[in-house]
Design a protein around this motif. Structure first.
Motif, PDB file in Angstrom:
ATOM      1  N   LEU A  68       0.499  -1.451   0.084  1.00  0.00           N
ATOM      2  CA  LEU A  68       0.039   0.224   0.078  1.00  0.00           C
ATOM      3  C   LEU A  68       0.590   1.349   0.495  1.00  0.00           C
ATOM      4  O   LEU A  68       1.955   1.401   0.219  1.00  0.00           O
ATOM      5  N   LEU A  69       0.628   1.994  -0.864  1.00  0.00           N
ATOM      6  CA  LEU A  69       0.930   3.366  -1.010  1.00  0.00           C
ATOM      7  C   LEU A  69      -0.219   4.901  -1.027  1.00  0.00           C
ATOM      8  O   LEU A  69       0.085   4.736  -2.084  1.00  0.00           O
ATOM      9  N   PRO A  70       0.039   5.313   0.539  1.00  0.00           N
ATOM     10  CA  PRO A  70      -0.639   5.920   0.293  1.00  0.00           C
ATOM     11  C   PRO A  70      -0.289   7.529  -0.421  1.00  0.00           C
ATOM     12  O   PRO A  70       0.423   7.827  -0.778  1.00  0.00           O
ATOM     13  N   LEU A  75       1.615   3.521 -17.561  1.00  0.00           N
ATOM     14  CA  LEU A  75       2.847   2.667 -17.185  1.00  0.00           C
ATOM     15  C   LEU A  75       3.296   2.240 -17.213  1.00  0.00           C
ATOM     16  O   LEU A  75       2.916   1.861 -18.900  1.00  0.00           O
ATOM     17  N   ILE A  76       4.405   2.020 -16.648  1.00  0.00           N
ATOM     18  CA  ILE A  76       6.082   0.993 -17.517  1.00  0.00           C
ATOM     19  C   ILE A  76       6.380   0.266 -16.643  1.00  0.00           C
ATOM     20  O   ILE A  76       6.217  -0.159 -16.094  1.00  0.00           O
ATOM     21  N   PRO A  85       6.078   3.608  -7.722  1.00  0.00           N
ATOM     22  CA  PRO A  85       7.594   3.750  -7.580  1.00  0.00           C
ATOM     23  C   PRO A  85       8.327   2.903  -8.557  1.00  0.00           C
ATOM     24  O   PRO A  85       7.681   1.457  -7.876  1.00  0.00           O
ATOM     25  N   PRO A  86       9.226   3.393  -8.891  1.00  0.00           N
ATOM     26  CA  PRO A  86      10.288   1.899  -9.303  1.00  0.00           C
ATOM     27  C   PRO A  86      10.713   0.967  -8.121  1.00  0.00           C
ATOM     28  O   PRO A  86      11.062   2.038  -6.788  1.00  0.00           O
ATOM     29  N   VAL A 119       3.758   2.736 -12.066  1.00  0.00           N
ATOM     30  CA  VAL A 119       2.453   3.734 -12.489  1.00  0.00           C
ATOM     31  C   VAL A 119       3.027   5.055 -11.954  1.00  0.00           C
ATOM     32  O   VAL A 119       3.368   5.646 -11.024  1.00  0.00           O
ATOM     33  N   VAL A 120       2.193   6.321 -12.539  1.00  0.00           N
ATOM     34  CA  VAL A 120       2.729   7.797 -12.870  1.00  0.00           C
ATOM     35  C   VAL A 120       1.766   8.246 -13.681  1.00  0.00           C
ATOM     36  O   VAL A 120       0.784   7.355 -14.599  1.00  0.00           O
TER      37      VAL A 120
END
Length: 189
Positions: free
Chosen positions: A81-83, A185-186, A104-105, A113-114
């Motif tokens: 989880l990335l708030p 999406l990379i 983030p990578p 995802v950016v």
């Protein structure tokens, strides 16, 4: 000194033992290939000693892989989880570009995802990709975007998705009148 107090060293010891097994090598065979004593390899794989950079260098050469890849394989798992409050945001005020690293990578993952926002009139050109063959999936959320990839211009509107591998130059243009917002999406090759 053993590495039971250092989780990274413990994971590295386990991964080195797995690599030897994956290659079907005995300790003796790896010792010959890497020019490292059998007893040192045994103690390393059991986590009784921590590897030196020189020792890791010899083992990486024997396995035919860069040290950075080996170390990435034993990094702790990325957080699930990335708030939003912890997602890094970068702004280029000169061009009107805002980039949020939603995912983030991480050394253990191949994708990121950016979310990007381009102000009206923004025009950003890249002469070459950071990594040749980089896979992109661009999903338009708001506005209209003119995206040129390898000399072909695509006019994108909300809901459109453009999938491509980046081999050459690219250019992102927001002709206006409002902001452009898209998700990218990379995926590393």
């Amino acid at each position: 000194m053993g590495n039971e107090s250092d989780p990274l060293d413990a994971r590295l010891a386990g991964r080195l033992a797995e690599l030897r097994t994956e290659h079907g090598w005995s300790l003796e065979e790896l010792a010959q290939r890497a020019d490292v004593s059998r007893s040192t390899l045994s103690r390393l794989e059991r986590g009784e000693i921590s590897p030196t950079a020189a020792l890791l260098g010899k083992l990486c050469a024997a396995y035919g892989r860069p040290m950075s890849r080996l170390l990435a394989e034993v990094e702790p798992a990325p957080p699930q989880l990335l708030p939003a409050s912890r997602q890094p945001v970068w702004r280029d005020h000169e061009t009107g570009f805002t980039r949020r690293s939603v995912s983030p990578p991480h050394p253990g993952l191949r994708g990121e995802v950016v979310e990007s926002v381009l102000s009206p009139g923004a025009d950003i050109a890249y002469e070459e990709p950071p990594v040749a063959g980089l896979e992109h999936h661009l999903w338009m959320l708001d506005g209209s975007l003119q995206l040129t990839v390898d000399g072909v211009t695509h006019a994108l509107v909300p809901g459109d998705c453009l999938r491509y591998r980046l081999w050459g130059p690219s250019r992102f243009v927001n002709p206006g009148p409002g902001d452009v917002r898209y998700v990218l999406l990379i995926v590393l090759p």
